[in-house]
Design a protein around this motif. Structure first.
Motif, short mmCIF file in Angstrom:
data_model
loop_
_atom_site.label_atom_id
_atom_site.label_comp_id
_atom_site.label_asym_id
_atom_site.label_seq_id
_atom_site.Cartn_x
_atom_site.Cartn_y
_atom_site.Cartn_z
N ASP A 268 0.84 -1.22 0.07
CA ASP A 268 0.13 -0.11 -0.09
C ASP A 268 1.01 1.22 0.08
O ASP A 268 1.87 1.28 0.69
N VAL A 269 0.53 2.07 -0.62
CA VAL A 269 1.23 3.67 -0.47
C VAL A 269 0.48 4.37 0.30
O VAL A 269 -0.73 4.47 0.30
N VAL A 270 1.32 5.03 1.29
CA VAL A 270 0.76 5.58 2.38
C VAL A 270 1.23 7.17 2.45
O VAL A 270 2.14 7.51 1.75
N GLU A 271 0.57 8.09 3.03
CA GLU A 271 0.94 9.61 3.07
C GLU A 271 1.58 9.89 4.78
O GLU A 271 1.21 9.04 5.66
N ALA A 272 2.36 10.58 4.68
CA ALA A 272 2.82 11.14 5.69
C ALA A 272 1.79 11.62 6.80
O ALA A 272 0.83 12.49 6.33
N GLN B 134 -0.55 9.68 7.91
CA GLN B 134 -1.69 8.73 7.92
C GLN B 134 -1.82 7.86 9.05
O GLN B 134 -0.75 7.32 9.38
N THR C 111 0.63 6.95 13.54
CA THR C 111 0.63 7.47 12.04
C THR C 111 2.05 7.28 11.42
O THR C 111 3.14 7.16 11.99
N SER C 112 1.96 7.11 10.11
CA SER C 112 3.27 7.18 9.27
C SER C 112 4.10 8.64 9.19
O SER C 112 3.30 9.48 8.80
N GLY D 280 5.61 9.54 3.76
CA GLY D 280 5.00 9.07 2.67
C GLY D 280 5.91 7.99 2.11
O GLY D 280 7.16 7.93 1.97
N ASP E 30 10.54 5.04 1.45
CA ASP E 30 10.14 6.17 0.31
C ASP E 30 11.15 5.90 -0.86
O ASP E 30 12.33 6.30 -0.71
N GLN F 208 12.27 10.46 -8.57
CA GLN F 208 10.79 10.51 -8.47
C GLN F 208 10.21 9.66 -9.45
O GLN F 208 8.95 9.27 -9.17
#
Length: 418
Positions: free
Chosen positions: A210-214, A216, A233-234, A237, A261, A323
């Motif tokens: 899964d891709v997560v965000e800072a 989350q 929380t993470s 990201g 990341d 990127q």
């Protein structure tokens, strides 16, 4: 065979087939000790010394290029009525007209049972030959073609084959050191998520991949002491690369999740101690994948002062922008570090170099004719090679797809044995 490889094979095959019809005519050339022409059925008469026989009535000359233990030189053996003639009775001269119009002239002096030319027959041995000889009461002149490493290709065929040219000229060569290493995540590109207080895991909101965000929320834990539920929380990201937690299990010291990341990478290059004095932070680096298909330009950002006792290498860190995700942590890479540059008065593209007989060559182009130029080489980089001799400054040579010229020359038999 993949579709790409098959289509490339068919394209090159069609080009090579087209070239086969435009080769120079089968060459005729001199031979001497160790210098015999490749020609089906020997298209000219050879003499006792395996040289070319030139006849005018009862008078004959055998012309050889001799090079056993000496630089290539002409030797002439005179005959009259099939019998050797005292070479002091014969006066001879040879004139060679090379591709582009250069003329080499040779006078001869008697030595033992032959006449010896007064100069070196330089490579390539490819020219139009004119021979004159006389002795009391006799005068003779012969002309013939003696080509090697030469072929003719029309502009349309050259364009179809992607043949490009450049000029031999001065160049700036980058002095480089080649090193190897692998891609590593930056410390800030990896995070391990743990519970703050012992308790029971009551919610897990992410799975591996899964891709997560800072920021989350990835888990909720009910604390054992207070029975209050708090969120984990993470801090970054990225992508969930490990999930070690189980729903309703106790939360201990083990990480619940590991987040990576992949955009936060650097290359760790392994440097020999002997190369360390030439390296410094800020030097340009070209990092390349092991298959050569991907590359990125960067610079050294950190050079370790320590030597690893096991590998006996130092570590250089190179920042890698990622990127687009084309690089992966743990991937092996190679790199060239630019440590300086130097000017050379004459150079050719390194990719233009070909093998011809025992020589490294490029193909000079004059009009629609291409011919080998045997090179004496100096320093080399992936882009440029210094030339110490063998081609004139400003000469036009094939810089791309020169292998097609080599194939056409070999197919036409336009070469000599040495």
């Amino acid at each position: 065979m993949t579709r790409y490889k098959l289509s490339s094979f068919l394209l090159l095959s069609s080009i090579a087939f087209a070239f086969a019809g435009c080769s120079a005519e089968t060459p005729q050339g001199e031979s001497g000790s160790g210098h015999g022409e490749i020609a089906a059925g020997d298209e000219y008469e050879r003499g006792p010394h395996r040289g070319r026989m030139l006849r005018e009535g009862d008078f004959a000359l055998e012309l050889t290029i001799f090079e056993d233990g000496v630089d290539p030189e002409f030797r002439l053996y005179p005959y009259l009525d099939g019998q050797p003639v005292d070479p002091s009775r014969v006066t001879a001269a040879v004139e060679l007209t090379r591709l582009g119009g250069q003329v080499d002239r040779f006078a001869f002096a008697p030595q033992e049972d032959f006449l010896r030319g007064d100069g070196v027959v330089t490579e390539p041995h490819s020219f139009d030959v004119a021979v004159t000889a006389s002795m009391p009461g006799l005068n003779a002149r012969w002309q013939y073609e003696s080509y090697e490493g030469r072929t003719t290709i029309s502009p349309a065929q050259a364009e179809a084959g992607g043949i490009a040219v450049d000029r031999a000229r001065p160049a700036t060569l980058d002095e480089t050191i080649e090193v190897y290493g692998e891609m590593e995540l930056l410390p800030e590109g990896r995070a391990e998520l743990r519970g703050w207080l012992p308790g029971r895991i009551v919610a897990l909101n992410a799975s591996i991949g899964d891709v997560v965000e800072a920021g989350q929320t990835l888990a909720r834990i009910t604390a054992t002491d207070s029975l209050q539920t708090y969120s984990v929380t993470s801090p970054i990201g990225g992508v969930v690369v490990e999930r070690r937690a189980t729903l309703n299990a106790p939360a201990g010291s083990e990480p619940l999740y590991v987040i990576a990341d992949p955009s936060q990478l650097h290359a760790e290059l392994l440097v020999y101690p002997g190369d360390l004095p030439d390296l410094a932070p800020g030097q340009p680096v070209r990092v390349t994948s092991t298959d050569g298909r991907r590359a990125v330009e960067s610079e050294i950002e950190f050079l370790s002062p320590m030597i690893d006792p096991d590998s006996q290498r130092a570590i250089a860190h190179v920042e890698i922008p990622n990127q687009d995700g084309q690089w992966r942590p743990g991937e092996r890479i190679r790199a060239r570090v630019e440590i300086g540059e130097f000017e050379v008065p004459l150079a050719v593209r390194t990719g233009a170099l070909q093998r011809f007989r025992d020589f490294t060559v490029v193909y000079a182009r004059v009009g629609d004719t291409y011919e080998v130029r045997m090179l004496e080489l100096g320093r080399q980089t992936p882009e440029w090679t210094e030339v110490l001799g063998g081609i004139e400054p400003g000469a036009t040579y094939v810089s791309e797809n020169a292998f097609l010229i080599t194939a056409d020359v070999l197919k036409s038999g336009a070469s000599h044995d040495h």
